[in-house]
Design an enzyme around this catalytic site. Structure first.
Site, PDB file in Angstrom:
ATOM      1  N   ARG A 149      -9.240   9.134  -4.333  1.00  0.00           N
ATOM      2  CA  ARG A 149      -9.904   8.304  -5.351  1.00  0.00           C
ATOM      3  C   ARG A 149     -10.920   7.352  -4.723  1.00  0.00           C
ATOM      4  NH1 ARG A 149      -4.475   8.743  -7.333  1.00  0.00           N
ATOM      5  NH2 ARG A 149      -3.964   7.440  -5.558  1.00  0.00           N
ATOM      6  N   ILE A 150     -10.463   6.573  -3.725  1.00  0.00           N
ATOM      7  CA  ILE A 150     -11.348   5.546  -3.161  1.00  0.00           C
ATOM      8  C   ILE A 150     -12.454   6.202  -2.324  1.00  0.00           C
ATOM      9  CG2 ILE A 150     -11.441   3.537  -1.621  1.00  0.00           C
ATOM     10  CD1 ILE A 150      -8.503   2.959  -2.597  1.00  0.00           C
ATOM     11  N   ASP A 169     -10.828  15.949   4.911  1.00  0.00           N
ATOM     12  CA  ASP A 169      -9.589  15.828   4.130  1.00  0.00           C
ATOM     13  C   ASP A 169      -9.004  17.226   4.005  1.00  0.00           C
ATOM     14  OD1 ASP A 169      -7.600  15.612   2.145  1.00  0.00           O
ATOM     15  OD2 ASP A 169      -8.619  13.915   1.216  1.00  0.00           O
ATOM     16  N   CYS A 228     -10.108   0.056   5.237  1.00  0.00           N
ATOM     17  CA  CYS A 228      -9.643  -0.668   4.050  1.00  0.00           C
ATOM     18  C   CYS A 228      -8.493   0.130   3.433  1.00  0.00           C
ATOM     19  CB  CYS A 228     -10.766  -0.822   3.035  1.00  0.00           C
ATOM     20  SG  CYS A 228     -12.041  -1.944   3.576  1.00  0.00           S
ATOM     21  N   ALA A 229      -7.805   0.945   4.255  1.00  0.00           N
ATOM     22  CA  ALA A 229      -6.706   1.769   3.712  1.00  0.00           C
ATOM     23  C   ALA A 229      -5.364   1.145   4.063  1.00  0.00           C
ATOM     24  CB  ALA A 229      -6.811   3.189   4.226  1.00  0.00           C
ATOM     25  N   ASP A 254      -9.692  -4.615   6.800  1.00  0.00           N
ATOM     26  CA  ASP A 254      -9.060  -5.337   5.682  1.00  0.00           C
ATOM     27  C   ASP A 254      -7.541  -5.271   5.795  1.00  0.00           C
ATOM     28  OD1 ASP A 254      -9.007  -6.668   3.094  1.00  0.00           O
ATOM     29  OD2 ASP A 254      -8.392  -4.744   2.236  1.00  0.00           O
ATOM     30  N   GLU A 259       0.901  -7.726   8.956  1.00  0.00           N
ATOM     31  CA  GLU A 259       0.228  -8.646   8.033  1.00  0.00           C
ATOM     32  C   GLU A 259       1.118  -9.846   7.751  1.00  0.00           C
ATOM     33  OE1 GLU A 259      -1.160  -6.434   4.615  1.00  0.00           O
ATOM     34  OE2 GLU A 259      -2.511  -5.246   5.843  1.00  0.00           O
ATOM     35  N   HIS A 277      -6.534  -8.288   3.595  1.00  0.00           N
ATOM     36  CA  HIS A 277      -6.043  -7.283   2.640  1.00  0.00           C
ATOM     37  C   HIS A 277      -6.521  -7.607   1.212  1.00  0.00           C
ATOM     38  CE1 HIS A 277      -2.579  -4.212   1.949  1.00  0.00           C
ATOM     39  NE2 HIS A 277      -3.512  -4.074   1.028  1.00  0.00           N
ATOM     40  N   GLY A 279      -8.682  -5.572  -0.628  1.00  0.00           N
ATOM     41  CA  GLY A 279      -9.232  -4.419  -1.348  1.00  0.00           C
ATOM     42  C   GLY A 279      -9.044  -4.506  -2.853  1.00  0.00           C
TER      43      GLY A 279
HETATM   44  P1  NAD Z   1      -5.568   8.932  -2.799  1.00  0.00           P
HETATM   45  O1  NAD Z   1      -4.197   9.456  -2.758  1.00  0.00           O
HETATM   46  O2  NAD Z   1      -6.391   9.125  -4.017  1.00  0.00           O
HETATM   47  O3  NAD Z   1      -6.397   9.542  -1.577  1.00  0.00           O
HETATM   48  C1  NAD Z   1      -5.869   9.724  -0.305  1.00  0.00           C
HETATM   49  C2  NAD Z   1      -6.540  10.946   0.296  1.00  0.00           C
HETATM   50  O4  NAD Z   1      -6.143  11.065   1.645  1.00  0.00           O
HETATM   51  C3  NAD Z   1      -6.141  12.254  -0.390  1.00  0.00           C
HETATM   52  O5  NAD Z   1      -7.269  12.966  -0.839  1.00  0.00           O
HETATM   53  C4  NAD Z   1      -5.396  13.015   0.696  1.00  0.00           C
HETATM   54  O6  NAD Z   1      -5.626  14.397   0.598  1.00  0.00           O
HETATM   55  C5  NAD Z   1      -6.029  12.439   1.941  1.00  0.00           C
HETATM   56  N1  NAD Z   1      -5.208  12.631   3.127  1.00  0.00           N
HETATM   57  C6  NAD Z   1      -3.862  12.581   3.265  1.00  0.00           C
HETATM   58  N2  NAD Z   1      -3.517  12.819   4.536  1.00  0.00           N
HETATM   59  C7  NAD Z   1      -4.666  13.010   5.225  1.00  0.00           C
HETATM   60  C8  NAD Z   1      -4.959  13.288   6.589  1.00  0.00           C
HETATM   61  N3  NAD Z   1      -4.000  13.427   7.495  1.00  0.00           N
HETATM   62  N4  NAD Z   1      -6.256  13.409   6.949  1.00  0.00           N
HETATM   63  C9  NAD Z   1      -7.246  13.277   6.042  1.00  0.00           C
HETATM   64  N5  NAD Z   1      -7.026  13.031   4.728  1.00  0.00           N
HETATM   65  C10 NAD Z   1      -5.751  12.894   4.327  1.00  0.00           C
HETATM   66  O7  NAD Z   1      -5.444   7.385  -2.439  1.00  0.00           O
HETATM   67  P2  NAD Z   1      -6.495   6.227  -2.738  1.00  0.00           P
HETATM   68  O8  NAD Z   1      -6.140   5.570  -4.024  1.00  0.00           O
HETATM   69  O9  NAD Z   1      -7.860   6.732  -2.529  1.00  0.00           O
HETATM   70  O10 NAD Z   1      -6.073   5.197  -1.574  1.00  0.00           O
HETATM   71  C11 NAD Z   1      -6.432   5.455  -0.236  1.00  0.00           C
HETATM   72  C12 NAD Z   1      -5.797   4.435   0.688  1.00  0.00           C
HETATM   73  O11 NAD Z   1      -6.235   3.113   0.363  1.00  0.00           O
HETATM   74  C13 NAD Z   1      -4.279   4.360   0.635  1.00  0.00           C
HETATM   75  O12 NAD Z   1      -3.793   4.141   1.933  1.00  0.00           O
HETATM   76  C14 NAD Z   1      -4.008   3.117  -0.199  1.00  0.00           C
HETATM   77  O13 NAD Z   1      -2.749   2.557   0.054  1.00  0.00           O
HETATM   78  C15 NAD Z   1      -5.117   2.239   0.288  1.00  0.00           C
HETATM   79  N6  NAD Z   1      -5.484   1.128  -0.613  1.00  0.00           N
HETATM   80  C16 NAD Z   1      -5.797  -0.049  -0.014  1.00  0.00           C
HETATM   81  C17 NAD Z   1      -6.187  -1.110  -0.795  1.00  0.00           C
HETATM   82  C18 NAD Z   1      -6.517  -2.426  -0.166  1.00  0.00           C
HETATM   83  O14 NAD Z   1      -6.208  -3.444  -0.755  1.00  0.00           O
HETATM   84  N7  NAD Z   1      -7.151  -2.441   0.973  1.00  0.00           N
HETATM   85  C19 NAD Z   1      -6.251  -0.965  -2.189  1.00  0.00           C
HETATM   86  C20 NAD Z   1      -5.956   0.271  -2.753  1.00  0.00           C
HETATM   87  C21 NAD Z   1      -5.582   1.324  -1.930  1.00  0.00           C
HETATM   88  C1  MLT Z   2      -2.644  -1.003  -2.839  1.00  0.00           C
HETATM   89  O1  MLT Z   2      -2.001  -0.220  -2.142  1.00  0.00           O
HETATM   90  O2  MLT Z   2      -2.737  -0.875  -4.068  1.00  0.00           O
HETATM   91  C2  MLT Z   2      -3.381  -2.109  -2.182  1.00  0.00           C
HETATM   92  O3  MLT Z   2      -3.110  -2.203  -0.844  1.00  0.00           O
HETATM   93  C3  MLT Z   2      -3.351  -3.410  -2.898  1.00  0.00           C
HETATM   94  C4  MLT Z   2      -2.062  -4.147  -2.822  1.00  0.00           C
HETATM   95  O4  MLT Z   2      -1.509  -4.280  -1.759  1.00  0.00           O
HETATM   96  O5  MLT Z   2      -1.585  -4.568  -3.872  1.00  0.00           O
END
Ligand code: NAD
Ligand code: MLT
Length: 526
Positions: A149-150, A169, A228-229, A254, A259, A277, A279
C-alpha cells in the site's frame, strides 16, 4: 461487553464505541504487570504501537476475545500466543497509507535539500548557504523495497516529481506491477541503481537486516536510504559505518530498532534526518485508524463478524451471509464425526460439492475443525485457534471440492479416518429457510436435524425393532422430537436417528443395547 483502550485513541473511535453500546475504559501507559492483571476483565482491547501484547501479557486472557490494532504493524502483538488462546487479532491497514507515504516523500525532499540541518543552523544565527546546497530529485531513481500500500502510494508521488521508479517485491505479480506502472527488478539491481532506496516491507524474520553491510557496500556513494517501515529492516550499525565513512550520502529514519532511540549515534550525524515514528501521526490517519479499529471491535463483539484479521479468515459480508448456515452445518458435522469416531484418528477428509465448489470454503473448514476438536481437546477451541490446534496435533486435514453433488444443490461431507474404521457424515442446507440437515451417516441415507441430543442406533432391519426402541424410550420418559430411518437392503442392517427432547438416562441406553435387534447405540450432543 467492555473494551480496554490502552493507547491514545482518536475521539472518533470512542464515539463509535459509545454509539454502538460498548463500554470502555481508557488506561494508557499501563506497566506490563498491571496490564497483565486487568486484561482478562475485558472482552476486547484496542491498541496502537505503544502497548506490547507479549505472551506474558496474554497469559491470563480471561474474557478477552479480540485485539484491534489501530494501525498496520502487529509486531507489538505476539500473534501466535493470541491465536493459541483463541483471541482474534485485527488491524486497520490502509487508514494511514497516505500519511506514511507523504512522510516518506517529505523525508526524501528533506534529505535532498537538508532542510532540518539548515533550519537548525539558521536558528543558531548562522547564514551558510553553500553548506546546505542540495540535489534535485527529478530524473533520479527511487528504489522501493516492498510494493504494498505505502510503496505503491509513494511511487505515484515520485512519478509526479519526474523520478524513475523501480521496485523489488517478490510477492507482487507482474500484472499488479504493470497496473502500478513500476518496473520490478531484483534487489541486487535496485540496490546498485537507486539514488534513493526506500523501505516499505513488514518486519519479518526474512526482512530483518535486509539492508545490511553487504547490500550497503553495493550502493552508490551518492545514494540515500529512507526507512519509514520498521526498525531492524536496515542494520543500524552498518548504516552508521557507511554514513560516517562517506559510503552513503544520507539516511532518513522514522522507525528504530529500539524506540525511543535514546543515545542512538545515528542521531548525531549531519547527514541523517530523523523523526520519532511519525508516519501515521496525522489527524486524518489517526481518525481513520481509530474509527476502523472501533468498528472492527464492535462488529466482532456484537455480531461475531471477523474482518482484517491476521490470524483468522476474513470473509466478505455478503458471502458470509450465504456461508453462515453452511458454517453451522460444518461445525455440527465435525462434532458428529468426533462423537461417532472410534480408535485413533489419522486423517480428516472434507469434501465440498455442488454450489460450494464456487465459494471460499475456508470458514466452513474452520467451523468443521472447531466442531471436531471441541470434542477432542480439553482447551477451548474457536474460529481463531481451530486451525493452529489441528496443526499442533499433526492432524492431517484434506480438503477437496467438486462441482458434482449427488442429488443436492450442495453437500458437505466429512470422513474421519481412524485405525478402527472410518466415520462418514454428510449434510446440506435446504431452501430459503436455511434448513441444515444431516443426509448421510456412513452409507445410510437419513434426514436428521443437526441440533440438540441425538440417539444414533444401528439395528437389524426386522419387524418390531422400531416399536421396541420407541417403547424403551417411552418407558424412560424420553420424548422423540424427530426420527429418521435408513437402510441399504431389506432384512440387513439399518440405522435410526432420533432427535430427542432433553437427554437420555444411561439406564435407557443400556436397555436399548440389550435389545436383540440393536447392534450399537450412540448418544451425541450437537
Ligand atoms: P503492505 O502489507 O501493504 O505492504 C508490504 C509489502 O511488502 C507487500 O507488498 C509485501 O509483498 C512486501 N514484502 C514482504 N516481504 C518482503 C520482502 N522480503 N522483500 C520485499 N518485499 C516484501 O504494508 P504497508 O501498509 O504498505 O506498510 C509497509 C510497512 O510500513 C510496514 O512495515 C508497516 O508496519 C509500516 N508502517 C509504518 C508506519 C510509520 O508510522 N512509520 C505507518 C504505517 C505503516
Ligand atoms: C503502523 O504500523 O500503523 C504505524 O507504525 C503507526 C503506528 O505505530 O501506530
Amino acid at each position: 461487553m467492555k473494551v480496554l483502550i490502552s493507547d491514545k485513541l482518536s475521539q472518533q473511535g470512542k464515539e463509535i464505541l459509545k454509539a454502538r453500546g460498548i463500554e470502555f475504559d481508557e488506561k494508557t501507559e499501563l506497566p506490563p504487570e498491571q496490564l497483565k492483571e486487568i486484561i482478562g476483565q475485558y472482552d476486547g482491547i484496542i491498541i496502537r504501537s505503544g502497548t506490547k501484547l507479549t505472551k506474558d501479557a496474554l497469559a491470563k486472557p480471561g474474557r478477552l476475545k479480540a485485539i484491534a490494532r489501530a494501525g498496520v504493524g502487529v509486531d507489538n502483538v505476539d500473534v501466535p500466543a493470541a491465536t493459541e488462546k483463541g483471541i482474534v487479532v485485527m488491524n486497520t491497514p490502509g487508514g494511514n497509507t497516505v500519511s506514511t507515504a507523504e512522510l516518506t516523500f517529505s523525508m526524501i525532499l528533506a534529505l535532498s535539500r537538508k532542510i532540518p540541518q539548515a533550519w537548525d543552523s539558521l536558528r543558531k544565527g548562522e547564514w551558510k548557504r553553500s553548506k546546505f546546497a542540495g540535489v534535485e530529485v527529478r530524473g533520479k531513481t527511487l528504489g522501493i523495497v516492498g510494493l504494498g500500500r505505502i510503496g505503491t502510494q509513494l511511487s505515484q508521488y515520485a512519478k509526479a516529481f519526474e523520478m524513475k521508479v523501480i521496485a523489488y517485491d517478490p510477492y507482487v505479480s507482474p500484472e499488479r506491477a504493470e497496473q502500478v506502472g513500476v518496473e520490478m527488478v531484483e534487489l541486487d539491481r535496485l540496490i546498485r541503481e537507486s539514488d534513493y532506496v526506500s523501505i516499505h516491507t513488514p518486519a519479518t524474520p526474512e526482512t530483518r537486516n535486509l539492508i545490511n553491510r553487504e547490500t550497503i557496500a553495493k550502493m552508490k556513494p551518492s545514494a540515500r536510504i529512507i526507512n519509514c517501515a520498521r526498525g531492524g529492516i536496515v542494520d543500524e550499525e552498518a548504516l552508521l559505518e557507511a554514513l560516517k565513512g562517506g559510503k552513503l550520502a544520507g539516511a532518513a529514519i522514522d522507525v528504530w530498532s529500539q524506540e525511543p532511540p535514546t543515545g542512538n549515534p545515528l542521531l548525531e550525524l549531519e547527514n541523517v534526518v530523523a523523526t520519532p515514528h511519525l508516519g501515521a501521526s496525522t489527524k486524518e490517519a489517526q481518525d481513520n485508524v481509530a474509527l476502523e479499529a472501533a468498528e472492527l471491535m464492535c462488529d466482532f463483539l456484537l455480531t461475531g463478524r471477523v474482518r482484517n484479521a491476521v490470524n483468522a479468515p476474513s470473509v466478505d459480508e455478503k458471502l458470509l451471509e450465504r456461508l453462515r448456515p453452511y458454517i453451522f452445518l460444518s461445525e455440527k458435522l465435525g462434532s458428529l464425526a468426533a462423537q461417532m469416531l472410534r480408535g485413533n484418528l489419522q486423517t480428516l477428509e472434507v469434501t465440498y460439492s455442488g454450489e460450494l465448489d464456487e465459494m471460499d470454503v475456508a470458514p466452513l473448514t474452520v467451523g468443521m475443525l472447531k466442531g471436531f476438536l471441541g470434542h477432542v481437546l480439553d482447551s477451548d477451541v474457536n474460529e481463531v485457534n481451530a486451525t493452529s490446534k489441528a496443526k499442533e496435533r499433526g492432524l492431517q486435514v484434506l480438503v477437496s471440492k467438486t462441482s458434482k453433488s449427488e442429488d443436492f444443490a450442495s453437500l458437505v461431507r466429512v470422513v474421519a479416518k481412524s485405525d478402527a474404521g472410518d466415520i462418514s457424515v454428510a449434510g446440506t442446507v435446504f431452501g430459503k429457510r436455511n434448513d441444515p440437515r444431516i443426509l448421510r451417516l456412513q452409507d445410510y441415507h437419513v434426514d436428521a436435524i443437526p441440533t440438540g441430543s441425538l440417539i444414533v442406533i444401528t439395528n437389524w432391519d426386522r419387524p418390531g425393532a422400531i416399536g421396541k426402541i420407541g417403547m424403551t424410550l417411552g418407558n424412560h420418559k424420553v420424548n422423540i422430537a424427530d426420527m429418521t430411518l435408513g437402510r441399504k437392503k431389506a432384512g440387513e442392517t439399518a440405522i435410526v436417528v432420533l432427535n430427542i427432547d432433553g437427554d437420555i438416562p444411561d439406564v435407557a441406553v443400556e436397555e436399548l443395547e440389550r435389545l436383540v435387534e440393536v447392534i450399537d447405540v450412540k448418544v451425541v450432543h450437537l
